[in-house]
Design a protein around this motif. Sequence first.
Motif, PDB file in Angstrom:
ATOM      1  N   LEU A  61       0.860  -1.181   0.000  1.00  0.00           N
ATOM      2  CA  LEU A  61       0.000   0.000   0.000  1.00  0.00           C
ATOM      3  C   LEU A  61       0.892   1.224   0.000  1.00  0.00           C
ATOM      4  CD1 LEU A  61      -2.736   1.405   0.186  1.00  0.00           C
ATOM      5  CD2 LEU A  61      -2.571   1.231   2.693  1.00  0.00           C
ATOM      6  N   LEU A  62       0.677   2.108  -0.975  1.00  0.00           N
ATOM      7  CA  LEU A  62       1.413   3.364  -1.081  1.00  0.00           C
ATOM      8  C   LEU A  62       0.460   4.509  -0.746  1.00  0.00           C
ATOM      9  CD1 LEU A  62       3.748   5.244  -1.977  1.00  0.00           C
ATOM     10  CD2 LEU A  62       2.938   4.938  -4.336  1.00  0.00           C
ATOM     11  N   ILE A  63       0.766   5.245   0.312  1.00  0.00           N
ATOM     12  CA  ILE A  63      -0.048   6.400   0.702  1.00  0.00           C
ATOM     13  C   ILE A  63       0.738   7.667   0.398  1.00  0.00           C
ATOM     14  CG2 ILE A  63      -1.300   7.551   2.559  1.00  0.00           C
ATOM     15  CD1 ILE A  63      -1.515   4.905   4.006  1.00  0.00           C
ATOM     16  N   VAL A 107       0.105  -3.578  -6.050  1.00  0.00           N
ATOM     17  CA  VAL A 107       0.206  -2.258  -5.420  1.00  0.00           C
ATOM     18  C   VAL A 107      -1.141  -1.558  -5.405  1.00  0.00           C
ATOM     19  CG1 VAL A 107       1.373  -0.027  -5.441  1.00  0.00           C
ATOM     20  CG2 VAL A 107       2.593  -2.065  -6.225  1.00  0.00           C
ATOM     21  N   ASP A 108      -1.564  -1.117  -4.218  1.00  0.00           N
ATOM     22  CA  ASP A 108      -2.726  -0.256  -4.062  1.00  0.00           C
ATOM     23  C   ASP A 108      -2.231   1.118  -3.638  1.00  0.00           C
ATOM     24  OD1 ASP A 108      -4.117  -2.529  -4.565  1.00  0.00           O
ATOM     25  OD2 ASP A 108      -5.266  -2.531  -2.705  1.00  0.00           O
ATOM     26  N   THR A 109      -2.978   2.161  -4.000  1.00  0.00           N
ATOM     27  CA  THR A 109      -2.566   3.519  -3.644  1.00  0.00           C
ATOM     28  C   THR A 109      -3.698   4.243  -2.923  1.00  0.00           C
ATOM     29  OG1 THR A 109      -3.259   4.437  -5.776  1.00  0.00           O
ATOM     30  CG2 THR A 109      -0.972   3.662  -5.594  1.00  0.00           C
ATOM     31  N   ALA A 110      -3.311   5.214  -2.099  1.00  0.00           N
ATOM     32  CA  ALA A 110      -4.267   6.078  -1.410  1.00  0.00           C
ATOM     33  C   ALA A 110      -3.659   7.471  -1.365  1.00  0.00           C
ATOM     34  CB  ALA A 110      -4.550   5.562  -0.002  1.00  0.00           C
ATOM     35  N   ALA A 138      -6.991   9.484   5.423  1.00  0.00           N
ATOM     36  CA  ALA A 138      -8.308   8.871   5.577  1.00  0.00           C
ATOM     37  C   ALA A 138      -8.470   7.677   4.644  1.00  0.00           C
ATOM     38  CB  ALA A 138      -9.403   9.910   5.311  1.00  0.00           C
ATOM     39  N   ALA A 139      -8.076   7.855   3.379  1.00  0.00           N
ATOM     40  CA  ALA A 139      -8.180   6.757   2.418  1.00  0.00           C
ATOM     41  C   ALA A 139      -7.251   5.610   2.792  1.00  0.00           C
ATOM     42  CB  ALA A 139      -7.860   7.266   1.015  1.00  0.00           C
ATOM     43  N   GLY A 140      -6.052   5.950   3.282  1.00  0.00           N
ATOM     44  CA  GLY A 140      -5.116   4.916   3.701  1.00  0.00           C
ATOM     45  C   GLY A 140      -5.637   4.121   4.880  1.00  0.00           C
ATOM     46  N   ARG A 141      -6.233   4.801   5.844  1.00  0.00           N
ATOM     47  CA  ARG A 141      -6.804   4.106   7.009  1.00  0.00           C
ATOM     48  C   ARG A 141      -7.907   3.142   6.564  1.00  0.00           C
ATOM     49  NH1 ARG A 141      -6.221   9.420   9.528  1.00  0.00           N
ATOM     50  NH2 ARG A 141      -4.721   9.285  11.258  1.00  0.00           N
ATOM     51  N   GLU A 142      -8.738   3.581   5.610  1.00  0.00           N
ATOM     52  CA  GLU A 142      -9.816   2.725   5.120  1.00  0.00           C
ATOM     53  C   GLU A 142      -9.263   1.460   4.480  1.00  0.00           C
ATOM     54  OE1 GLU A 142     -12.356   4.862   2.527  1.00  0.00           O
ATOM     55  OE2 GLU A 142     -13.078   6.265   4.070  1.00  0.00           O
ATOM     56  N   ARG A 143      -8.225   1.604   3.668  1.00  0.00           N
ATOM     57  CA  ARG A 143      -7.652   0.433   2.993  1.00  0.00           C
ATOM     58  C   ARG A 143      -7.013  -0.520   3.992  1.00  0.00           C
ATOM     59  NH1 ARG A 143      -7.368   0.476  -2.370  1.00  0.00           N
ATOM     60  NH2 ARG A 143      -7.497  -1.739  -1.913  1.00  0.00           N
ATOM     61  N   LEU A 144      -6.305   0.042   4.970  1.00  0.00           N
ATOM     62  CA  LEU A 144      -5.650  -0.797   5.972  1.00  0.00           C
ATOM     63  C   LEU A 144      -6.660  -1.529   6.846  1.00  0.00           C
ATOM     64  CD1 LEU A 144      -2.823   1.687   6.982  1.00  0.00           C
ATOM     65  CD2 LEU A 144      -2.457  -0.564   5.964  1.00  0.00           C
ATOM     66  N   LEU A 170       3.898  -1.280   3.875  1.00  0.00           N
ATOM     67  CA  LEU A 170       3.312   0.045   3.668  1.00  0.00           C
ATOM     68  C   LEU A 170       4.416   1.039   3.333  1.00  0.00           C
ATOM     69  CD1 LEU A 170       1.066   2.215   3.918  1.00  0.00           C
ATOM     70  CD2 LEU A 170       1.558   2.275   6.377  1.00  0.00           C
ATOM     71  N   VAL A 171       4.181   1.833   2.277  1.00  0.00           N
ATOM     72  CA  VAL A 171       5.058   2.952   1.934  1.00  0.00           C
ATOM     73  C   VAL A 171       4.255   4.221   2.218  1.00  0.00           C
ATOM     74  CG1 VAL A 171       6.394   4.089   0.140  1.00  0.00           C
ATOM     75  CG2 VAL A 171       6.237   1.581   0.176  1.00  0.00           C
ATOM     76  N   LEU A 172       4.725   5.021   3.167  1.00  0.00           N
ATOM     77  CA  LEU A 172       3.923   6.115   3.716  1.00  0.00           C
ATOM     78  C   LEU A 172       4.629   7.457   3.582  1.00  0.00           C
ATOM     79  CD1 LEU A 172       1.550   7.173   5.493  1.00  0.00           C
ATOM     80  CD2 LEU A 172       2.925   6.505   7.491  1.00  0.00           C
ATOM     81  N   ASP A 173       3.974   8.396   2.897  1.00  0.00           N
ATOM     82  CA  ASP A 173       4.477   9.763   2.836  1.00  0.00           C
ATOM     83  C   ASP A 173       4.147  10.460   4.153  1.00  0.00           C
ATOM     84  OD1 ASP A 173       5.592  12.093   1.883  1.00  0.00           O
ATOM     85  OD2 ASP A 173       3.802  12.714   0.803  1.00  0.00           O
ATOM     86  N   LEU A 174       5.029  11.327   4.620  1.00  0.00           N
ATOM     87  CA  LEU A 174       4.792  12.011   5.884  1.00  0.00           C
ATOM     88  C   LEU A 174       3.923  13.256   5.730  1.00  0.00           C
ATOM     89  CD1 LEU A 174       8.137  11.795   7.877  1.00  0.00           C
ATOM     90  CD2 LEU A 174       6.175  10.261   7.865  1.00  0.00           C
ATOM     91  N   MET A 175       4.013  13.926   4.595  1.00  0.00           N
ATOM     92  CA  MET A 175       3.286  15.183   4.402  1.00  0.00           C
ATOM     93  C   MET A 175       2.067  14.923   3.526  1.00  0.00           C
ATOM     94  SD  MET A 175       6.571  17.731   3.889  1.00  0.00           S
ATOM     95  CE  MET A 175       5.575  19.219   3.959  1.00  0.00           C
TER      96      MET A 175
END
Length: 237
Positions: free
Chosen positions: A6-8, A29-32, A36-42, A50-55
């Motif tokens: 999952l890439l947020i 690969v799924d993207t968000a 909010a969208a990332g939380r829903e997918r998780l 998980l690959v997570l952007d901070l900003m």
Amino acid sequence: MSSRLLLIDDDARLSAMVGDYLRGAGFSVDTAGSLAAGRERLAAEPFDALVLDLMLPDGDGLDLCRELRGNPRTRQLPLLMLTARGEPLDRIVGLELGADDYLPKPFEPRELLARVKALLRRAAPVAAEDDVLRFGRLEIDLGARVARLAGQACDLTSHQFDLLVVLAQSPGRVLSRDQIMDSLKGHPLEAFDRSIDVHISRIRALIEDDPKLPRRVLTVRGAGYVFAKKQDADEPT
């Protein structure tokens, strides 16, 4: 079966490019584009990393990192932070909250792929499921990939567990940062940043619960770290 990632990230162009590249390497690969969208997918389905952007537009990725590490369901989820922030403190905070690795923007997709593969390798179960290292009240179960103190599981991330294993498999021996990095089999964090120090600080907080006892992981100034063979009188020599 391919690993699910999952890439947020709110950068749609970057997400599309990185997603295509990782899919070409055999990943699903799924993207968000938001927290909010990332939380829903998780919450809806499991992922292998998980690959997570901070900003992000609706908040700070560090908040999600904190949430995931506080949830037993996602505590061990391999997590790589993406950050455009140049300050070392931002990276250190992320690692302290439980991220396994970080990658500053801009980055090469090949480097991201290498780091994701390294995270997944370290998270894979080992073959010897009954292999347990015992040091008094501390048990390190290699098969279950869990450390227990007095029977209670320690809340270690995947990378912190691997780091503890490297130290515990050489008790009484001083290991330099370079030796630790080599033993972690290709972990991509740079040997001379403070990431190892941050992780060891977290490990100490979890396995050294009695301030009356000597430290289990010792710092040897200018040399590295050593895992003490004994911590109290109840342990065998």
